[in-house]
Design a protein around this motif. Structure first.
Motif, mmCIF file in Angstrom:
data_model
loop_
_atom_site.group_PDB
_atom_site.id
_atom_site.type_symbol
_atom_site.label_atom_id
_atom_site.label_comp_id
_atom_site.label_asym_id
_atom_site.label_seq_id
_atom_site.Cartn_x
_atom_site.Cartn_y
_atom_site.Cartn_z
ATOM 1 N N ASP A 289 0.880 -1.165 0.000
ATOM 2 C CA ASP A 289 0.000 0.000 0.000
ATOM 3 C C ASP A 289 0.923 1.222 0.000
ATOM 4 O O ASP A 289 1.649 1.458 0.965
ATOM 5 N N ALA A 290 0.922 1.981 -1.092
ATOM 6 C CA ALA A 290 1.849 3.108 -1.246
ATOM 7 C C ALA A 290 1.754 4.105 -0.096
ATOM 8 O O ALA A 290 2.759 4.703 0.298
ATOM 9 N N ALA A 291 0.572 4.280 0.467
ATOM 10 C CA ALA A 291 0.393 5.226 1.560
ATOM 11 C C ALA A 291 1.035 4.720 2.855
ATOM 12 O O ALA A 291 1.252 5.489 3.788
ATOM 13 N N LYS A 292 1.335 3.433 2.919
ATOM 14 C CA LYS A 292 1.891 2.844 4.136
ATOM 15 C C LYS A 292 3.286 2.272 3.898
ATOM 16 O O LYS A 292 3.722 1.354 4.601
ATOM 17 N N GLU B 45 -0.340 -5.895 8.910
ATOM 18 C CA GLU B 45 -0.790 -4.780 9.751
ATOM 19 C C GLU B 45 -0.136 -3.474 9.311
ATOM 20 O O GLU B 45 -0.713 -2.399 9.456
ATOM 21 N N ALA B 46 1.094 -3.564 8.775
ATOM 22 C CA ALA B 46 1.798 -2.372 8.292
ATOM 23 C C ALA B 46 1.274 -1.903 6.939
ATOM 24 O O ALA B 46 1.550 -0.790 6.514
ATOM 25 N N GLY B 47 0.533 -2.787 6.214
ATOM 26 C CA GLY B 47 -0.056 -2.398 4.935
ATOM 27 C C GLY B 47 0.416 -3.188 3.736
ATOM 28 O O GLY B 47 0.142 -2.821 2.600
ATOM 29 N N ALA B 48 1.123 -4.286 3.965
ATOM 30 C CA ALA B 48 1.622 -5.105 2.850
ATOM 31 C C ALA B 48 0.683 -6.266 2.563
ATOM 32 O O ALA B 48 -0.062 -6.710 3.436
ATOM 33 N N THR B 49 0.733 -6.754 1.333
ATOM 34 C CA THR B 49 0.031 -7.979 0.962
ATOM 35 C C THR B 49 1.096 -9.065 0.943
ATOM 36 O O THR B 49 2.110 -8.949 0.263
ATOM 37 N N ILE B 50 0.846 -10.137 1.713
ATOM 38 C CA ILE B 50 1.840 -11.185 1.924
ATOM 39 C C ILE B 50 1.288 -12.523 1.486
ATOM 40 O O ILE B 50 0.106 -12.809 1.630
ATOM 41 N N GLU B 51 2.183 -13.381 1.004
ATOM 42 C CA GLU B 51 1.834 -14.759 0.660
ATOM 43 C C GLU B 51 2.850 -15.674 1.334
ATOM 44 O O GLU B 51 4.037 -15.391 1.351
ATOM 45 N N LEU B 52 2.357 -16.756 1.919
ATOM 46 C CA LEU B 52 3.260 -17.761 2.463
ATOM 47 C C LEU B 52 3.461 -18.821 1.396
ATOM 48 O O LEU B 52 2.504 -19.375 0.868
ATOM 49 N N PHE C 286 13.841 -2.977 -1.660
ATOM 50 C CA PHE C 286 13.127 -4.255 -1.537
ATOM 51 C C PHE C 286 11.617 -4.018 -1.592
ATOM 52 O O PHE C 286 10.900 -4.693 -2.313
ATOM 53 N N VAL C 287 11.141 -3.047 -0.817
ATOM 54 C CA VAL C 287 9.703 -2.749 -0.746
ATOM 55 C C VAL C 287 9.202 -2.151 -2.069
ATOM 56 O O VAL C 287 8.072 -2.402 -2.469
ATOM 57 N N ASP C 288 10.058 -1.405 -2.753
ATOM 58 C CA ASP C 288 9.671 -0.806 -4.032
ATOM 59 C C ASP C 288 9.520 -1.846 -5.141
ATOM 60 O O ASP C 288 8.916 -1.562 -6.173
ATOM 61 N N ASN C 289 10.067 -3.032 -4.938
ATOM 62 C CA ASN C 289 10.014 -4.097 -5.953
ATOM 63 C C ASN C 289 9.450 -5.378 -5.342
ATOM 64 O O ASN C 289 10.192 -6.336 -5.116
ATOM 65 N N PRO C 290 8.144 -5.412 -5.043
ATOM 66 C CA PRO C 290 7.567 -6.605 -4.399
ATOM 67 C C PRO C 290 7.657 -7.842 -5.296
ATOM 68 O O PRO C 290 7.931 -7.743 -6.477
ATOM 69 N N GLY C 291 7.424 -8.999 -4.663
ATOM 70 C CA GLY C 291 7.448 -10.256 -5.388
ATOM 71 C C GLY C 291 8.549 -11.179 -4.896
ATOM 72 O O GLY C 291 8.665 -12.307 -5.352
ATOM 73 N N LYS C 292 9.361 -10.687 -3.973
ATOM 74 C CA LYS C 292 10.470 -11.489 -3.455
ATOM 75 C C LYS C 292 10.186 -11.894 -2.005
ATOM 76 O O LYS C 292 9.452 -11.216 -1.289
#
Length: 133
Positions: A74-77, A125-132, A99-105
């Motif tokens: 989330d760019a705002a977060k 909670e910080a605003g990221a979309t995560i996959e396990l 790292f945050v600017d280039n998600p997927g890793k």
């Protein structure tokens, strides 16, 4: 000896297996289990997982090692996400921002389920979309 004749490939493989050290045999057993789902039964017979779609397919082994992969931000977060990534990885500010600017890793790899879930929750909670994975 029996009257059975064996293909050269089978004989070669059998000779190689017979020449393995105990450690090599143990490592081979682990590899066969991880790579192909094949393991020796208690009596020494080989047990093989049933093919997918089989009538009596065994229960899949539960995964024990997880990677926490940053899928989207989330760019705002972005700043709180960078802080969490820095804490989790030990990266410097510039590296964490890149790292945050280039998600997927993966943020972290090889975590147990509890650690992976905890990091996933903190990042979400910080605003990221995560996959396990």
């Amino acid at each position: 000896m029996s009257d059975t004749t064996f293909d050269a490939k089978v004989k070669d493989l059998g000779d190689k297996l017979a020449a393995l050290t105990l450690k090599e045999a143990v490592d081979l057993g682990k590899y066969m289990k991880e790579a192909y789902g094949i393991e020796a039964a208690a009596g020494g017979a080989v047990m093989m997982a049933a093919p997918a779609g089989g009538a009596a397919a065994p229960k899949a082994e539960e995964k024990t090692s997880f990677d926490v992969v940053l899928k989207a931000v989330d760019a705002a977060k972005k700043i709180p996400i960078i802080k969490v990534v820095r804490e989790a990885t030990g990266l410097g500010l510039a590296e964490a921002k890149a790292f945050v600017d280039n998600p997927g890793k993966p943020v972290k790899q090889g975590l147990d389920k509890a650690e992976a879930e905890k990091l996933k929750k903190t990042l979400e909670e910080a605003g990221a979309t995560i996959e396990l994975a």
